[in-house]
Design an enzyme around this catalytic site. Sequence first.
Site, short mmCIF file in Angstrom:
data_model
loop_
_atom_site.label_atom_id
_atom_site.label_comp_id
_atom_site.label_asym_id
_atom_site.label_seq_id
_atom_site.Cartn_x
_atom_site.Cartn_y
_atom_site.Cartn_z
N HIS A 169 0.83 -1.22 0.00
CA HIS A 169 0.00 0.00 0.00
C HIS A 169 0.86 1.25 0.00
O HIS A 169 0.44 2.30 0.48
CB HIS A 169 -0.95 0.03 1.20
CG HIS A 169 -1.68 -1.25 1.43
ND1 HIS A 169 -2.85 -1.59 0.78
CD2 HIS A 169 -1.36 -2.34 2.19
CE1 HIS A 169 -3.24 -2.79 1.16
NE2 HIS A 169 -2.35 -3.28 2.01
N SER A 290 14.89 20.71 -17.16
CA SER A 290 13.69 21.50 -17.42
C SER A 290 14.11 22.79 -18.10
O SER A 290 15.15 23.35 -17.80
CB SER A 290 12.99 21.81 -16.09
OG SER A 290 12.15 22.92 -16.24
N LYS A 296 16.01 21.00 -11.96
CA LYS A 296 15.37 19.74 -12.27
C LYS A 296 16.26 18.75 -13.03
O LYS A 296 17.03 19.12 -13.89
CB LYS A 296 14.11 19.97 -13.13
CG LYS A 296 13.00 20.68 -12.43
CD LYS A 296 12.41 19.89 -11.26
CE LYS A 296 11.51 18.77 -11.71
NZ LYS A 296 10.30 19.25 -12.37
N GLU A 303 9.72 7.48 -17.51
CA GLU A 303 8.39 8.07 -17.71
C GLU A 303 7.85 7.74 -19.10
O GLU A 303 6.69 7.38 -19.27
CB GLU A 303 8.44 9.59 -17.51
CG GLU A 303 8.53 9.98 -16.04
CD GLU A 303 8.68 11.48 -15.82
OE1 GLU A 303 8.37 12.26 -16.74
OE2 GLU A 303 9.10 11.86 -14.72
#
Length: 476
Positions: A169, A290, A296, A303
């Site tokens: 979980h 970025s 970043k 992804e």
Amino acid sequence: MADLDKNKNSLDNKDQAWSARFAEPVAELVQRYTASVDFDKRMALVDIQGSLAHAEMLAAQKIISAADYAEIQKGMSQILSEMKDGTFTWEIVLEDVHLNIEARLTKLVGDAGKRLHTGRSRNDQVATDIRLWLRGAIDEIQTELKSLRSGLLGLAEKHAETIMPGFTHLQVAQPITFGHHMMAYAEMFARDAERLTDCRKRVNRLPLGSAALAGTSYPIDRERVAKTLGFDGVCQNSLDAVSDRDFAIEFCSAASLAMTHISRLSEELILWMSPRIGFIDLPDRFCTGSSIMPQKKNPDVPELARGKTGRVNGNLISLLTLMKGQPLAYNKDNQEDKEPLFDSADTLRDTLRIFADMVPHIQVKAETMRAAALQGFATATDLADYLVKKGLPFRDAHEAVAHAVKACSTKGCDLSDLSLDDLRAACDLGSNANLIEQDAFEFLTLEGSVNSRNHVGGTAPEQVKKAIAAYRKTLG
Ligand code: ARG
């Protein structure tokens, strides 16, 4: 598909193999709509391979002459060199890869080229081409899968003793080793390889000889062609052979599962790389920055892999939907099988290749993992198990430890931070309090916890190392 409103009859289809029956040329848009050459030309090599095997059999069976076969061979080798040096011209008016090659062959060698199509149809020809192409694609994918699996083994070996929190979980559950976690993916990818091996068996049957749908009246030798092309056998029913694409659907399904495994791994890499978690870092060459936020470093590769899994799943649904309403035998619908199939194979192969390159370079931040495992009462089950071994029923032990966890939460400490007296009191065991002795703390440590799970499939470093050694053998 531009100019949808135009319906010009501008292109001459007199060169079409089937044009004699038609009174007017096919409309230009229809021609573009029905043509597949733009995407099926990538099957050119297997198309030629299939044609040569067919021609060889026709000559052996004396259906065409040895001289015709020799001409066909000569013409095909010329075509192959034109393809190699980029001078072969593909024409949309010739519809697909099969008719483009046949037309060029006939231009080069005349009547012998016109005899090549004796005893076959594009229906069994295309089914053969797809199977040959897919067989090659599966073999390439297996190679990539193997190097990804061996990369995972290497990483698992390096971190057979590195402790991290295991989650259920997405909450800290029990301590595990990072090696064990990596071996879970090795298991998944091993099953993917197994599935592809199994799928290949059904891909590797020869449809050629089924002709349009009913077989052919020529005295063909299908076994001979199967042998030449390296097929394990021939498809047993001509109607089925030209129409079903279940072998491609099966491949797309195996590809979806493999991508799903990559996607789960990607999701974990993304989470672990988030500075909030900070378990790993990925080399810069697999990340991007970025354009606006200078700080970043984004895990673009995982992804994108997670995103591409959606496309691959879509391809599976496309093929299932393509097939579901088709009556026997061949229907032009089947021309739509190629793009989803090619896309799934390409996407899976490229994704595996990149992951095989990236996985060995995952930088593990063992200290952060360890610190995280020390939070969240990861060893609570171990204390309960300790009490059970001292004779307490599991449910009572579970409740006692729950009391202790609650007390520690309030204090802001871990179970292992308590003194023996405090631990006894926190467990609220009444007259059973002295079941807890000093040795309980051995089980409350992270090492004690993982080492105690020492059976096949358990997270103990000893077991992880055994699993790695066993896997290495299967990888060869
Ligand atoms: N390009 C076609 C395909 O991909 C080849 C078979 C054409 N057969 C036919 N009967 N029109 O399916």
